[in-house]
Scaffold this motif. Structure first.
Motif, PDB file in Angstrom:
ATOM      1  N   THR A  79       0.797  -1.235   0.000  1.00  0.00           N
ATOM      2  CA  THR A  79       0.000   0.000   0.000  1.00  0.00           C
ATOM      3  C   THR A  79       0.829   1.284   0.000  1.00  0.00           C
ATOM      4  O   THR A  79       0.252   2.378   0.025  1.00  0.00           O
ATOM      5  CB  THR A  79      -0.967   0.033   1.199  1.00  0.00           C
ATOM      6  N   HIS A  80       2.151   1.141  -0.023  1.00  0.00           N
ATOM      7  CA  HIS A  80       2.955   2.367  -0.144  1.00  0.00           C
ATOM      8  C   HIS A  80       4.345   2.027  -0.661  1.00  0.00           C
ATOM      9  O   HIS A  80       5.137   1.391   0.043  1.00  0.00           O
ATOM     10  CB  HIS A  80       3.042   3.102   1.195  1.00  0.00           C
ATOM     11  N   VAL A  81       4.639   2.470  -1.872  1.00  0.00           N
ATOM     12  CA  VAL A  81       5.933   2.158  -2.479  1.00  0.00           C
ATOM     13  C   VAL A  81       6.203   3.203  -3.564  1.00  0.00           C
ATOM     14  O   VAL A  81       5.274   3.729  -4.187  1.00  0.00           O
ATOM     15  CB  VAL A  81       5.933   0.707  -3.033  1.00  0.00           C
ATOM     16  N   HIS A  82       7.484   3.524  -3.749  1.00  0.00           N
ATOM     17  CA  HIS A  82       7.878   4.563  -4.712  1.00  0.00           C
ATOM     18  C   HIS A  82       8.509   3.906  -5.943  1.00  0.00           C
ATOM     19  O   HIS A  82       9.601   3.338  -5.852  1.00  0.00           O
ATOM     20  CB  HIS A  82       8.885   5.520  -4.080  1.00  0.00           C
ATOM     21  N   SER A  83       7.837   4.026  -7.077  1.00  0.00           N
ATOM     22  CA  SER A  83       8.337   3.371  -8.290  1.00  0.00           C
ATOM     23  C   SER A  83       9.628   4.008  -8.797  1.00  0.00           C
ATOM     24  O   SER A  83      10.362   3.401  -9.571  1.00  0.00           O
ATOM     25  CB  SER A  83       7.281   3.442  -9.399  1.00  0.00           C
ATOM     26  N   THR A 234      -0.288  10.101   0.820  1.00  0.00           N
ATOM     27  CA  THR A 234       0.731  11.025   1.284  1.00  0.00           C
ATOM     28  C   THR A 234       1.524  10.369   2.417  1.00  0.00           C
ATOM     29  O   THR A 234       1.356   9.173   2.682  1.00  0.00           O
ATOM     30  CB  THR A 234       0.100  12.361   1.735  1.00  0.00           C
ATOM     31  N   HIS A 235       2.407  11.135   3.027  1.00  0.00           N
ATOM     32  CA  HIS A 235       3.166  10.671   4.191  1.00  0.00           C
ATOM     33  C   HIS A 235       2.714  11.468   5.410  1.00  0.00           C
ATOM     34  O   HIS A 235       2.353  12.633   5.282  1.00  0.00           O
ATOM     35  CB  HIS A 235       4.659  10.918   3.997  1.00  0.00           C
ATOM     36  N   VAL A 236       2.769  10.847   6.577  1.00  0.00           N
ATOM     37  CA  VAL A 236       2.457  11.592   7.803  1.00  0.00           C
ATOM     38  C   VAL A 236       3.285  11.087   8.978  1.00  0.00           C
ATOM     39  O   VAL A 236       3.471   9.876   9.145  1.00  0.00           O
ATOM     40  CB  VAL A 236       0.929  11.514   8.137  1.00  0.00           C
ATOM     41  N   ALA A 273       1.252   7.039   4.686  1.00  0.00           N
ATOM     42  CA  ALA A 273       2.370   6.196   5.084  1.00  0.00           C
ATOM     43  C   ALA A 273       2.898   6.621   6.450  1.00  0.00           C
ATOM     44  O   ALA A 273       2.938   7.814   6.766  1.00  0.00           O
ATOM     45  CB  ALA A 273       3.478   6.288   4.050  1.00  0.00           C
ATOM     46  N   HIS A 274       3.275   5.632   7.225  1.00  0.00           N
ATOM     47  CA  HIS A 274       4.020   5.759   8.492  1.00  0.00           C
ATOM     48  C   HIS A 274       3.137   6.001   9.713  1.00  0.00           C
ATOM     49  O   HIS A 274       2.857   5.082  10.450  1.00  0.00           O
ATOM     50  CB  HIS A 274       5.138   6.798   8.380  1.00  0.00           C
ATOM     51  N   GLY A 275       2.757   7.240  10.007  1.00  0.00           N
ATOM     52  CA  GLY A 275       1.902   7.495  11.174  1.00  0.00           C
ATOM     53  C   GLY A 275       2.522   7.030  12.479  1.00  0.00           C
ATOM     54  O   GLY A 275       1.828   6.467  13.332  1.00  0.00           O
ATOM     55  N   SER A 324       5.959  -1.722   1.739  1.00  0.00           N
ATOM     56  CA  SER A 324       7.417  -1.859   1.662  1.00  0.00           C
ATOM     57  C   SER A 324       8.123  -0.510   1.757  1.00  0.00           C
ATOM     58  O   SER A 324       9.249  -0.421   2.227  1.00  0.00           O
ATOM     59  CB  SER A 324       7.810  -2.545   0.354  1.00  0.00           C
ATOM     60  N   ASP A 325       7.467   0.557   1.275  1.00  0.00           N
ATOM     61  CA  ASP A 325       8.085   1.881   1.188  1.00  0.00           C
ATOM     62  C   ASP A 325       9.492   1.853   0.588  1.00  0.00           C
ATOM     63  O   ASP A 325      10.370   2.602   1.017  1.00  0.00           O
ATOM     64  CB  ASP A 325       8.094   2.607   2.539  1.00  0.00           C
ATOM     65  N   VAL A 326       9.715   1.026  -0.394  1.00  0.00           N
ATOM     66  CA  VAL A 326      10.954   1.153  -1.169  1.00  0.00           C
ATOM     67  C   VAL A 326      10.918   2.525  -1.846  1.00  0.00           C
ATOM     68  O   VAL A 326       9.848   2.968  -2.302  1.00  0.00           O
ATOM     69  CB  VAL A 326      11.023   0.028  -2.245  1.00  0.00           C
TER      70      VAL A 326
HETATM   71 ZN   LIG Z   1       7.310   6.820   1.179  1.00  0.00          ZN
END
Ligand SMILES: [Zn+2]
Length: 447
Positions: A79-83, A234-236, A273-275, A324-326
């Motif tokens: 649910t959160h990854v950077h291509s 987004t990120h938080v 992402a994160h929280g 994964s947040d790669v």
């Molecule tokens: Zn991220």
């Protein structure tokens, strides 16, 4: 992988595992685990149509693929990854804000070039599939070219993918910044081109509160109101330094999350992402809005960002999926991500069961994204996005697997010891999109 002459009616024999509900955070509880060892999963025209015991094989016009002794799961949902960050995965020595400056922004800059963007997007999507992930919520770059490339690559493989142009009009290098008007125009064009096309959906994507002006955040909120069914990502509250910076930039906001809430960015399709550095009031806001936190343990450990409080999210009734947040995370493998989630919770004194972790990476994520009618389980009617795994690879894992006394013990050992090398094959909508090189089995007995 080429779309060769592949049967449209396929039956896969393996140990089938999925969930009928949330196993909960706490001691392993198998009530919502649906384990069907040695069964046939039957796929017709891209959808799961039936599940049968091994003793009742389907008839003559089905292509039967015998994988007995292997594990068949719904495809993972990342649910959160950077291509655009594969180039900077495993970069040494920084925490979040410095990491963005030193590694991430230079890599993202190259995606202004459409040809480069497409090559990278194809490689990224194939890498997801080679890790057993069949659906993802993805950050490309600020460039429209990167969004077109990513959606094109996903569409060619028939994948369920959520993504959108990154919004970033301040606190970034000049050639990575947009402005409100250009960002709005680009977003409208991309929404018209991609949102709801096949299995693709558009996400309004402010990178994080520091890199968007209040005017841009307001524009993002207006986009969400204007179009039905858009996602928001987004990120938080990832690192403490970041939280302190947001407090300076938005002194009127009650909290970091409140910045997004104030601009109308939180809804049931919002993925944050994160929280890590949230309080209970924030968690209530998440629960009330239906927004989810994409917990990214690999990234949090790697950048030293902090230990996510999963229990507090459960207590507040807010949703958590796994990601994964790669490239902050160091692997696209959702198995390694689950193992890292276990370690993070252990440091908080909580024991994360393999059931809960696997649920968060499959059906739980699908539900949080309002996509559980399509993905996340092996229920007849769902799209056949599935991954076939070895229970164990190598002598140590095989020895451990052989000694497991019950399903949780076995699945937990798999979660801690396996990785993408245990993946045999990945199907998207019933078609093979990844196959392990030199795999000798799959003992196909096509009539
Ligand atoms: Zn991220």
């Amino acid at each position: 992988m080429s779309a060769g002459p592949e049967a449209t009616r396929r039956a896969l024999r393996a140990d089938l595992l999925d969930f009928t509900g949330d196993p909960g955070l706490g001691a392993p509880d198998a009530k919502t685990v649906r384990y069907r060892p040695d069964h046939w999963l039957m796929i017709d025209a891209g959808r799961i149509v039936d599940v049968r015991p091994a003793a009742q094989p389907p008839g003559g016009d089905w292509a039967r693929e015998d994988h007995r002794g292997r594990l068949l799961l719904p495809g993972f949902v990342d649910t959160h990854v950077h291509s655009v960050q594969l180039d900077v995965i495993a970069s040494y020595g920084t925490e979040l804000l410095d990491w963005l400056e030193r590694y991430t922004f230079p890599a993202e800059r190259r995606h202004v070039d459409a040809a480069h963007a497409l090559v990278q997007a194809e490689a990224f999507v194939d890498a997801l599939l080679a890790h057993g992930s069949t659906a993802a919520v993805v950050f490309p770059s600020v460039h429209a070219t990167s969004v077109d490339a990513l959606f094109t690559a996903a569409q060619r493989r028939g994948m369920r993918l959520v993504a959108g142009k990154v919004l970033m009009d301040r606190h970034a290098p000049e050639d990575l910044r947009d402005d409100v008007a250009q960002a709005e125009a680009d977003s409208e064009t991309l929404i018209a081109r991609w949102h709801g096309v096949g299995r693709l959906a558009y996400a309004v994507t402010p990178r994080f509160a520091a890199t968007s002006t209040p005017q841009q955040l307001a524009m993002a909120g207006a986009l969400l109101k204007r179009h039905d069914g858009l996602y928001m990502q987004t990120h938080v509250a990832e690192s403490r330094a970041e939280v302190a910076w947001i407090a300076k930039l938005f002194p009127e906001a009650r909290s970091y999350l409140d910045v997004y809430h104030h601009h109308g960015l939180l809804n049931e399709r919002a993925v944050l992402a994160h929280g890590i550095w949230l309080d209970d009031a924030d968690r209530r806001v998440l629960a009330d809005s239906g927004a989810q936190i994409a917990h990214s343990p690999s990234s949090n450990l790697f950048l030293g960002s902090g230990l996510f409080d999963w229990q507090a999210m459960v207590d507040a009734g807010a949703e958590v999926s796994l990601a994964s947040d790669v490239g902050g995370g160091t692997s696209l493998s959702m198995i390694r991500t689950m193992a890292d989630a276990y370690r993070v919770q252990a440091l908080r004194g909580v024991r994360l069961s393999a059931f809960k972790a696997l649920h968060a990476a499959t059906r739980g994520a699908a539900q949080a994204l309002l996509l559980d009618h399509e993905i996340g389980s092996l229920e007849p009617g769902r799209v056949a996005d599935v991954a076939l795994w070895d229970w164990a690879v190598g002598p140590v894992a095989m020895q451990r697997d052989a000694l497991a006394r019950d399903l949780h013990e076995r699945l937990f050992a798999w979660m801690m010891l396996a990785d993408e090398r245990a993946l045999v094959t990945t199907l998207v909508a019933g078609r093979t999109q990844y196959k392990r090189p030199s795999d000798d089995s799959g003992a196909s007995e096509t009539p």
